[in-house]
Design a protein around this motif. Structure first.
Motif, short mmCIF file in Angstrom:
data_model
loop_
_atom_site.label_atom_id
_atom_site.label_comp_id
_atom_site.label_asym_id
_atom_site.label_seq_id
_atom_site.Cartn_x
_atom_site.Cartn_y
_atom_site.Cartn_z
N LYS A 228 25.56 -24.51 -23.20
CA LYS A 228 25.00 -24.61 -21.86
C LYS A 228 24.70 -23.20 -21.36
N GLY A 229 23.53 -23.06 -20.76
CA GLY A 229 23.15 -21.75 -20.25
C GLY A 229 22.40 -21.85 -18.94
N LYS A 230 22.08 -20.68 -18.41
CA LYS A 230 21.35 -20.59 -17.13
C LYS A 230 20.18 -19.63 -17.33
N HIS A 231 19.00 -20.06 -16.90
CA HIS A 231 17.79 -19.24 -16.96
C HIS A 231 17.89 -18.20 -15.84
N VAL A 232 18.01 -16.94 -16.20
CA VAL A 232 18.17 -15.85 -15.23
C VAL A 232 16.80 -15.39 -14.73
N HIS A 233 16.69 -15.24 -13.41
CA HIS A 233 15.47 -14.79 -12.72
C HIS A 233 14.30 -15.76 -12.85
N ARG A 234 14.60 -17.05 -13.00
CA ARG A 234 13.54 -18.06 -13.11
C ARG A 234 12.59 -17.94 -11.92
N ASN A 235 11.29 -18.03 -12.22
CA ASN A 235 10.22 -17.98 -11.22
C ASN A 235 10.18 -16.67 -10.43
N GLN A 236 10.69 -15.60 -11.01
CA GLN A 236 10.62 -14.29 -10.37
C GLN A 236 9.78 -13.37 -11.26
N TYR A 237 9.16 -12.40 -10.65
CA TYR A 237 8.32 -11.46 -11.38
C TYR A 237 9.20 -10.31 -11.89
N ARG A 238 10.07 -10.65 -12.84
CA ARG A 238 10.95 -9.68 -13.50
C ARG A 238 11.40 -10.28 -14.82
N HIS A 239 12.03 -9.49 -15.67
CA HIS A 239 12.40 -9.99 -16.99
C HIS A 239 13.37 -11.17 -16.86
N GLN A 240 13.21 -12.14 -17.79
CA GLN A 240 14.03 -13.36 -17.76
C GLN A 240 14.66 -13.60 -19.12
N TRP A 241 15.88 -14.14 -19.09
CA TRP A 241 16.64 -14.45 -20.29
C TRP A 241 17.62 -15.57 -19.96
N VAL A 242 18.51 -15.89 -20.88
CA VAL A 242 19.50 -16.94 -20.68
C VAL A 242 20.89 -16.32 -20.64
N GLU A 243 21.66 -16.75 -19.65
CA GLU A 243 23.06 -16.35 -19.53
C GLU A 243 23.91 -17.55 -19.94
N LEU A 244 24.95 -17.30 -20.75
CA LEU A 244 25.79 -18.40 -21.22
C LEU A 244 27.13 -17.88 -21.69
N LYS A 245 28.04 -18.81 -21.96
CA LYS A 245 29.34 -18.47 -22.54
C LYS A 245 29.19 -18.44 -24.06
N LEU A 246 29.65 -17.35 -24.65
CA LEU A 246 29.64 -17.20 -26.10
C LEU A 246 31.07 -16.93 -26.55
N ASP A 247 31.62 -17.85 -27.29
CA ASP A 247 32.99 -17.70 -27.77
C ASP A 247 33.97 -17.46 -26.62
N GLY A 248 33.72 -18.16 -25.49
CA GLY A 248 34.60 -18.07 -24.32
C GLY A 248 34.38 -16.85 -23.44
N LYS A 249 33.38 -16.03 -23.77
CA LYS A 249 33.09 -14.81 -23.00
C LYS A 249 31.71 -14.93 -22.37
N LYS A 250 31.50 -14.19 -21.29
CA LYS A 250 30.18 -14.13 -20.68
C LYS A 250 29.22 -13.50 -21.68
N GLY A 251 28.03 -14.10 -21.79
CA GLY A 251 27.06 -13.57 -22.74
C GLY A 251 25.64 -13.88 -22.34
#
Length: 189
Positions: A139-162
């Motif tokens: 499960k992840g979250k689309h970072v900066h969706r619909n904004q005029y800036r770089h976008q990526w996915v934030e998620l938990k990786l092996d129990g850590k923020k990633g």
């Protein structure tokens, strides 16, 4: 170079081995962990045909390719989420490499733009990465969706923020861009 069990050297081109199709480059090296205009090449080099058809439901079309990528990434025992997310982002990057960059073409900000339409921005690669990660059970979250800036996915990786970024083909722990893991750096295995 790749040799069959009978000792025969495999040369460039397409070959059927144990009922599966594989492709070898001009140096006789197995093509794997990438895409071209027709095939997704898995971690062991297995070829899966995909279709970039613009007919029908756009979301369904993008999901079909995302599922094929998730299948190519798979899950090996003891493998980290970071590595699997890195592979997922790398496959999205490979599709994006086939595409043109756009912030104006239709669907530039959707997975459909990356996988089918052939034009995307970082918004589209983030959407595509999120879709593939979903099919990997992450499960992840689309970072900066619909904004005029770089976008990526934030998620938990092996129990850590990633994070995972399909535009650059990498994933890692911590904040975006820190300690990046690109599967290409360890031969994608």
């Amino acid at each position: 170079m790749y040799y069959l069990p009978n000792g025969k050297l495999i040369s460039k081109g397409f070959h059927k081995i144990n009922g599966r199709r594989y492709r070898f480059d001009n140096d006789g090296i197995l093509v794997r962990n990438t895409v071209d205009s027709k095939y997704i090449y898995g971690r062991e080099g297995q070829m899966t045909r995909y279709y970039r058809t613009k007919k029908g439901n756009h979301t369904v079309a993008a999901r079909k390719i995302a599922k094929l990528i998730a299948k190519a990434v798979g899950h090996r025992k003891g493998e980290s989420d970071r590595k699997r997310a890195g592979l997922a982002a790398y496959y999205v990057y490979c599709f994006n490499f086939l595409d043109g960059y756009s912030m104006k073409k239709p669907y530039f900000n959707k997975a459909y733009g990356v996988f089918i339409n052939g034009y995307a921005s970082c918004a589209g690669t983030a959407d595509a990465t999120l879709m593939v990660l979903h099919y990997l059970g992450m499960k992840g979250k689309h970072v900066h969706r619909n904004q005029y800036r770089h976008q990526w996915v934030e998620l938990k990786l092996d129990g850590k923020k990633g994070w995972a970024d399909g535009q650059v083909g990498a994933a890692s722990y911590g904040k975006w861009g820190k300690h990046a893991y690109n599967p290409g750096w360890d031969d994608l295995n």
